[in-house]
Design a protein around this motif. Structure first.
Motif, PDB file in Angstrom:
ATOM      1  N   CYS A 203       0.841  -1.197   0.000  1.00 10.23           N
ATOM      2  CA  CYS A 203       0.000   0.000   0.000  1.00 10.23           C
ATOM      3  C   CYS A 203       0.875   1.245   0.000  1.00 10.23           C
ATOM      4  O   CYS A 203       0.630   2.207  -0.733  1.00 10.23           O
ATOM      5  N   LEU A 204       1.908   1.198   0.815  1.00  9.79           N
ATOM      6  CA  LEU A 204       2.827   2.328   0.895  1.00  9.79           C
ATOM      7  C   LEU A 204       3.480   2.591  -0.463  1.00  9.79           C
ATOM      8  O   LEU A 204       3.601   3.727  -0.910  1.00  9.79           O
ATOM      9  N   ALA A 205       3.893   1.523  -1.127  1.00 17.56           N
ATOM     10  CA  ALA A 205       4.558   1.677  -2.420  1.00 17.56           C
ATOM     11  C   ALA A 205       3.598   2.262  -3.455  1.00 17.56           C
ATOM     12  O   ALA A 205       3.982   3.111  -4.253  1.00 17.56           O
ATOM     13  N   ALA A 206       2.338   1.842  -3.424  1.00 18.55           N
ATOM     14  CA  ALA A 206       1.407   2.290  -4.455  1.00 18.55           C
ATOM     15  C   ALA A 206       0.795   3.639  -4.106  1.00 18.55           C
ATOM     16  O   ALA A 206       0.733   4.537  -4.941  1.00 18.55           O
ATOM     17  N   LEU A 207       0.355   3.794  -2.875  1.00 17.52           N
ATOM     18  CA  LEU A 207      -0.449   4.975  -2.552  1.00 17.52           C
ATOM     19  C   LEU A 207       0.223   5.931  -1.576  1.00 17.52           C
ATOM     20  O   LEU A 207      -0.330   6.979  -1.254  1.00 17.52           O
ATOM     21  N   GLY A 208       1.414   5.558  -1.105  1.00 22.83           N
ATOM     22  CA  GLY A 208       2.123   6.481  -0.228  1.00 22.83           C
ATOM     23  C   GLY A 208       1.450   6.668   1.116  1.00 22.83           C
ATOM     24  O   GLY A 208       1.595   7.699   1.750  1.00 22.83           O
ATOM     25  N   ARG A 209       0.696   5.708   1.551  1.00 23.09           N
ATOM     26  CA  ARG A 209       0.067   5.774   2.867  1.00 23.09           C
ATOM     27  C   ARG A 209      -0.090   4.344   3.375  1.00 23.09           C
ATOM     28  O   ARG A 209       0.136   3.389   2.639  1.00 23.09           O
ATOM     29  N   PHE A 210      -0.498   4.235   4.640  1.00 21.60           N
ATOM     30  CA  PHE A 210      -0.756   2.913   5.182  1.00 21.60           C
ATOM     31  C   PHE A 210      -2.195   2.520   4.866  1.00 21.60           C
ATOM     32  O   PHE A 210      -3.039   3.374   4.639  1.00 21.60           O
ATOM     33  N   PRO A 211      -2.470   1.211   4.864  1.00 23.59           N
ATOM     34  CA  PRO A 211      -3.839   0.795   4.551  1.00 23.59           C
ATOM     35  C   PRO A 211      -4.814   1.325   5.588  1.00 23.59           C
ATOM     36  O   PRO A 211      -4.476   1.422   6.765  1.00 23.59           O
ATOM     37  N   SER A 212      -5.993   1.671   5.154  1.00 23.16           N
ATOM     38  CA  SER A 212      -7.016   2.090   6.102  1.00 23.16           C
ATOM     39  C   SER A 212      -7.537   0.846   6.802  1.00 23.16           C
ATOM     40  O   SER A 212      -7.326  -0.278   6.346  1.00 23.16           O
ATOM     41  N   SER A 213      -8.244   1.064   7.909  1.00 21.24           N
ATOM     42  CA  SER A 213      -8.677  -0.121   8.645  1.00 21.24           C
ATOM     43  C   SER A 213      -9.722  -0.899   7.855  1.00 21.24           C
ATOM     44  O   SER A 213      -9.770  -2.116   7.933  1.00 21.24           O
ATOM     45  N   SER A 214     -10.526  -0.214   7.041  1.00 18.07           N
ATOM     46  CA  SER A 214     -11.515  -0.979   6.280  1.00 18.07           C
ATOM     47  C   SER A 214     -10.832  -1.802   5.179  1.00 18.07           C
ATOM     48  O   SER A 214     -11.220  -2.931   4.901  1.00 18.07           O
ATOM     49  N   GLU A 215      -9.799  -1.233   4.568  1.00 17.55           N
ATOM     50  CA  GLU A 215      -9.057  -2.021   3.577  1.00 17.55           C
ATOM     51  C   GLU A 215      -8.409  -3.232   4.242  1.00 17.55           C
ATOM     52  O   GLU A 215      -8.454  -4.349   3.738  1.00 17.55           O
ATOM     53  N   MET A 216      -7.826  -2.958   5.410  1.00 15.61           N
ATOM     54  CA  MET A 216      -7.134  -4.022   6.119  1.00 15.61           C
ATOM     55  C   MET A 216      -8.118  -5.128   6.465  1.00 15.61           C
ATOM     56  O   MET A 216      -7.800  -6.313   6.378  1.00 15.61           O
ATOM     57  N   ARG A 217      -9.304  -4.709   6.833  1.00 14.49           N
ATOM     58  CA  ARG A 217     -10.310  -5.700   7.192  1.00 14.49           C
ATOM     59  C   ARG A 217     -10.658  -6.541   5.964  1.00 14.49           C
ATOM     60  O   ARG A 217     -10.696  -7.764   6.029  1.00 14.49           O
ATOM     61  N   ALA A 218     -10.891  -5.857   4.845  1.00 13.44           N
ATOM     62  CA  ALA A 218     -11.233  -6.585   3.627  1.00 13.44           C
ATOM     63  C   ALA A 218     -10.121  -7.564   3.271  1.00 13.44           C
ATOM     64  O   ALA A 218     -10.371  -8.705   2.881  1.00 13.44           O
ATOM     65  N   ILE A 219      -8.896  -7.121   3.432  1.00 16.21           N
ATOM     66  CA  ILE A 219      -7.771  -7.972   3.041  1.00 16.21           C
ATOM     67  C   ILE A 219      -7.625  -9.150   3.992  1.00 16.21           C
ATOM     68  O   ILE A 219      -7.439 -10.295   3.564  1.00 16.21           O
ATOM     69  N   THR A 220      -7.741  -8.890   5.287  1.00 18.42           N
ATOM     70  CA  THR A 220      -7.573 -10.010   6.226  1.00 18.42           C
ATOM     71  C   THR A 220      -8.691 -11.032   6.046  1.00 18.42           C
ATOM     72  O   THR A 220      -8.502 -12.209   6.310  1.00 18.42           O
ATOM     73  N   GLU A 221      -9.843 -10.573   5.601  1.00 19.96           N
ATOM     74  CA  GLU A 221     -10.910 -11.537   5.388  1.00 19.96           C
ATOM     75  C   GLU A 221     -10.637 -12.418   4.177  1.00 19.96           C
ATOM     76  O   GLU A 221     -11.090 -13.545   4.101  1.00 19.96           O
ATOM     77  N   MET A 222      -9.915 -11.868   3.217  1.00 21.34           N
ATOM     78  CA  MET A 222      -9.764 -12.612   1.970  1.00 21.34           C
ATOM     79  C   MET A 222      -8.471 -13.400   1.874  1.00 21.34           C
ATOM     80  O   MET A 222      -8.388 -14.343   1.101  1.00 21.34           O
ATOM     81  N   LEU A 223      -7.456 -12.967   2.601  1.00 18.19           N
ATOM     82  CA  LEU A 223      -6.168 -13.629   2.433  1.00 18.19           C
ATOM     83  C   LEU A 223      -5.773 -14.386   3.690  1.00 18.19           C
ATOM     84  O   LEU A 223      -6.032 -13.932   4.798  1.00 18.19           O
ATOM     85  N   PRO A 224      -5.113 -15.513   3.498  1.00 17.48           N
ATOM     86  CA  PRO A 224      -4.640 -16.276   4.659  1.00 17.48           C
ATOM     87  C   PRO A 224      -3.349 -15.674   5.200  1.00 17.48           C
ATOM     88  O   PRO A 224      -2.270 -16.249   5.028  1.00 17.48           O
TER      89      PRO A 224
END
Lengths: 191, 705
Positions: free
Chosen positions: B647-668
């Protein structure tokens, strides 16, 4: 190592540095005391985000008054005076019924905070040790709690745990840390 | 339990509530009572808050720096006690693609410009926004210090909300810098006149004028942009690509108030400033489409040299207008060669539009219905170009721009069929070109001299528009009495100062980037909703208007985000070649008189397909050694760290908590300890590719915030 890196620079470290110009000297003091001024503000305005904002306002004034600071006098006391004024201004801006604490409380806490400044600084250095003693899981949780923009609530959402259980864990970890710091401090006081 | 320890327990509980911002008013009153009543309790209060504050202070910046991420290892962020419901799943490839789409949605949704944030706190700006620091003792410290090597001496804080008022009242703000404290930083012949104002004065003036208008319109400016947003903006605006992760981390960690001003200075000295400026101006001056008469490398070399030395703008324009000779030897000739078509008309039109901010095309045949340009003036200007020809040089592929001596003024027919003679001239000034060996040299002199303010005004307007998202007029190059500027006083002042600075382009950029307006977030609030030029027609600059990335900004940003060029290890020339080839797929020529061209780079299907499926993106997601993706996948640490770094490399910021939630739900995702056992592979590797893909294809990625 964890992401918590607590610097352990000690007071008077700059005494060994070669003499620099007054501006460099000022910058050094300014940088060195950033955290302590922030903590001083936080004791009166316990929300870190608000405290940071006031801190930035105070920083602007501190820079502007650079001329009026006499090198060799107590920088922290001087800076806290300015910070204190900014806290008051902040409280004035805020509506009275939104004040969490009374004026009397804030005054009292501010004067205590100055008195205990050195002691609190000591404790902060012990905190580094205590963090490294935490169990990994606990350290991870507290790290998540305090990493960019998170609160206990958003951490709970993030890791999918019930919010109350996260509050409980955070509380337990903070108490553990406080206890640990107490022990470290006592150990040092009684050689 | 003793009374004391009971109270102690109550106190700790209250303090815990306080730390999590959950203390209500009754509880606060109780806390006060306990604390004020007992010295031990007071001590405890301070110790607790000091612990809380220290943790906040030391950790608030997330990943500390590159090396530290690598060290984080065992301590990294593995979700604790995951509930079984949210537990690991095995993902099949189909599910992964579905999840990537969902992620794209998540990223898209979490990022919306113009999200209103309610409440009065919007007026509270962060004074660390962009303090302007000026060196007080520049006299004592030599010549080349000027504005580039400034040290903190005095801070003039622009952005604080009260500051606007302060500036208006003119009381609290001390103007510490004497006018002559400003030293030119150009190594060439920029020679400011003594009347040049200081950075603080100019910025203070602009800020106060904008603030006054906000008050008139009863809007409140948006809050100061977050560090991450501001850094991405300034990088894209000045060096033309997003900031690399390391720069983002260093910037977020830096807590000094002068850090924004320092970044502006650093980027203006960066070689990529030269590259980006060259791209912008070569697109404007000769276009993106290849033309036989144009030697692009030679032209870009000319521009690079000009921006690298920060040559005065009037000098550069003068050279472009007066150029002659072979296009491979004198790069400047390519500008007119691109527009000549052996006819003075297109050259006249583009010269007026780009350099003077005046649209004259239609006045060729009739007086302009709206603007004050008359048919006669058009022909008066075109007279300077009449004797200019392009000439192929046999056997070389090169062209030469030649101008014969001036013969006689052109004639034109008005709409009633009456024939007039058009004496050469510009604005109110006539020139007798009879016998002149070099008519365009005369024109260059007229355009770049003191008598015509349009050159400076056009450049100020264009630069302002490029940085803030809208100019003082729309279109940016159609200025004149028929199209009055939104902020005439600001435009006037900046133009005067630009002239006084000796047409110093870098200085102009620095002024604008130092304004309070430029430091604001691009998100609108409920209190500046009307400030939206597309819908309301109002432009108040109470927030920054977002801009789509240009094709070149996108390409260069993709390279920064993914470092695929590092992986393929190519030299500078082939990088430039690849970039040209890549962008050519977006550019179409209309083949009109005016060399119009269109870029299908506006969120169309073409662009979407290129982005999502193009070879560049494919390479970005492959695991070539040297690429960011490869690095992230193979670095030690937990998988959450990997997501953060992507996320930092692409958008220059840390993931938001909602993004993080979506990602943790989808990835092991695994803890760092687990990650040490086995490298990233299988569904997880594909999942991380999807995360990166989603970030790179998000609207946020292609927008200059």
């Amino acid at each position: 190592m964890s992401e918590f890196r607590i610097s352990t620079e000690i007071d008077g470290a700059e005494a060994t540095m070669p003499a620099a110009g007054p501006r460099e000297e000022f910058i050094k003091l300014f940088t060195k005391y950033q955290r302590r001024v922030f903590l001083f503000i936080l004791s009166q305005v316990p929300n870190p985000v608000d405290a940071e904002e006031i801190h930035q306002e105070a920083n602007v004034i501190i820079w502007r008054k650079f001329d009026r600071f006499e090198l060799g006098t107590n920088f922290l006391a001087w800076a806290c005076q300015i910070a204190n004024y900014e806290v008051l201004k902040y409280r004035e801006r805020q509506r009275r019924d939104r004040h969490l604490f009374s004026d009397e409380f804030v005054r009292q806490v501010a004067s205590d905070a100055i008195e205990q400044a050195d002691e609190l600084e000591q404790r902060r250095q012990h905190l580094a040790v205590c963090l490294s003693k935490l169990r990994n899981k606990d350290r991870e949780l507290i790290q998540q709690r305090y990493s960019a923009g998170e609160s206990g609530k958003s951490v709970a959402e993030l890791i999918g745990r019930p919010i109350n259980s996260v509050y409980q864990s955070l509380s337990r970890i903070r108490r553990t840390l406080l206890e640990c710091v107490n022990r470290q401090t006592q150990a040092q006081a009684t050689p | 339990m003793s009374v004391e320890s009971l109270q102690h327990e109550e106190l700790v509980q209250l303090l815990e509530l306080l730390c999590e911002d959950r203390l209500d008013h009754d509880q606060a009153a109780r806390l006060e009572e306990i604390v004020l009543g007992d010295q031990g309790a007071r001590r405890m209060y301070l110790e607790y808050l000091s612990l809380h504050g220290t943790l906040y202070w030391d950790a608030a910046r997330g990943i500390d720096d590159e090396s530290e991420v690598l060290e984080v290892g065992g301590a990294a962020t593995e979700p604790v006690d995951r509930s079984p419901a949210a537990g690991r799943r095995t993902l099949v490839a189909v599910a992964v693609w579905a999840s990537a789409a969902a992620l794209l949605l998540a990223v898209g949704l979490s990022w919306r410009p113009a999200e209103p944030s309610a409440g009065p706190e919007i007026a509270v700006a962060d004074p660390s926004g962009l303090p302007i620091i000026e060196k007080k003792d520049s006299a004592a410290s030599g010549v080349d210090t000027g504005l580039t090597r400034r040290q903190p001496a005095t801070i003039e804080s622009t952005p604080a909300p009260q500051m606007a008022n302060r500036v208006e009242k003119g009381s609290t703000v001390e103007r510490v810098v004497s006018p002559d404290a400003v030293v030119p930083e150009s190594k060439s012949s920029v020679n400011p006149q003594p009347s040049a104002g200081s950075l603080a004065e100019i910025v203070g003036f602009v800020d106060s004028r904008l603030a006054a208008q906000w008050q008139d319109y009863q809007v409140a400016p948006s809050p100061v942009a977050s560090d991450a947003e501001w850094l991405r903006r300034i990088y894209l605006d000045i060096v033309g690509h997003i900031p690399p992760s390391n720069d983002v981390i260093a910037f977020l960690k830096d807590r000094r108030p002068e850090k924004r001003a320092e970044v502006v200075d650093r980027l203006l000295d960066d070689p990529d400033y030269v590259r980006h400026s060259t791209t912008i101006w070569s697109n404007l001056l000769v276009g993106r489409v290849e033309r036989r008469e144009v030697n692009r490398p030679a032209f870009e070399k000319f521009l690079r040299g000009s921006f690298a030395r920060n040559r005065p703008w009037n000098e550069v324009v003068g050279e472009l207008v007066a150029a002659h000779g072979r296009n491979d030897q004198n790069g400047a000739t390519n500008f007119l060669l691109a527009h000549l078509n052996n006819d003075a008309t297109p050259a006249t039109a583009i010269t007026a539009r780009l350099f003077l901010g005046t649209q004259v095309q239609c006045t060729q045949c009739h007086n302009h219905p709206f603007n004050s340009w008359r048919q006669q003036q058009f022909h008066g200007l075109s007279a300077f170009f009449k004797s200019t020809r392009s000439k192929p040089i046999r056997g070389t592929g090169a062209y030469a721009l030649v101008s014969g001596p001036f013969e006689e003024p052109p004639f034109y027919e008005d709409r009633r069929g009456v024939v007039h003679m058009a004496p050469a001239g510009l604005g109110g000034q006539r020139v007798d070109l009879k016998g002149s060996e070099h008519p365009r040299g005369e024109l260059a002199r007229l355009m770049t001299g003191d008598s015509d303010p349009r050159l400076a005004r056009a450049m100020v307007n264009r630069t302002w528009a490029r940085l803030l998202g809208h100019g003082f007029t729309t279109p940016v190059d159609d200025m004149g009495p028929h199209n009055p500027p939104s902020h005439p006083d600001v435009l006037d002042r900046l133009s005067q100062e630009f002239v006084a600075s000796g047409f110093d382009v870098k200085r102009l950029i620095r002024w604008i980037c130092s304004t309070r307006a430029y430091g604001l977030t691009s998100r609108m609030t409920n209190r500046n909703r009307i400030d939206h030029p597309e819908t309301s027609g109002e432009r108040l600059f109470s927030h920054v208007y977002t801009k789509p990335m240009s094709v070149e900004q996108l390409y260069d940003s993709l390279l920064v985000a993914t470092q695929v060029d590092q992986a393929t290890a190519s030299d500078w020339e082939s990088v430039a070649d690849n970039r040209r080839r890549w962008r050519s797929q977006f550019v179409y020529s209309f083949e009109t008189d005016e060399n119009d061209e269109a870029v299908t780079f506006d969120g169309t299907i073409t662009q979407a397909m290129m982005m999502m499926n193009g070879p560049l993106i494919r390479e970005a997601l492959s695991q070539q050694p040297g690429s960011v993706f490869h690095h992230v996948v193979h670095a030690p640490g937990s998988d959450i760290d990997r997501v953060k770094r992507l996320c930092l490399a692409a958008l220059g910021r840390f993931p938001s908590s909602s993004e993080m939630r979506a990602i943790t739900e989808m990835l092991p995702l695994r803890s760092s300890a687990q990650a040490r056992q086995a490298p990233v592979s299988g569904p997880l590797a594909e999942g991380l590719q999807d995360v990166f893909w989603a970030y790179l294809n998000s609207n946020e990625f292609i927008t200059v915030p």
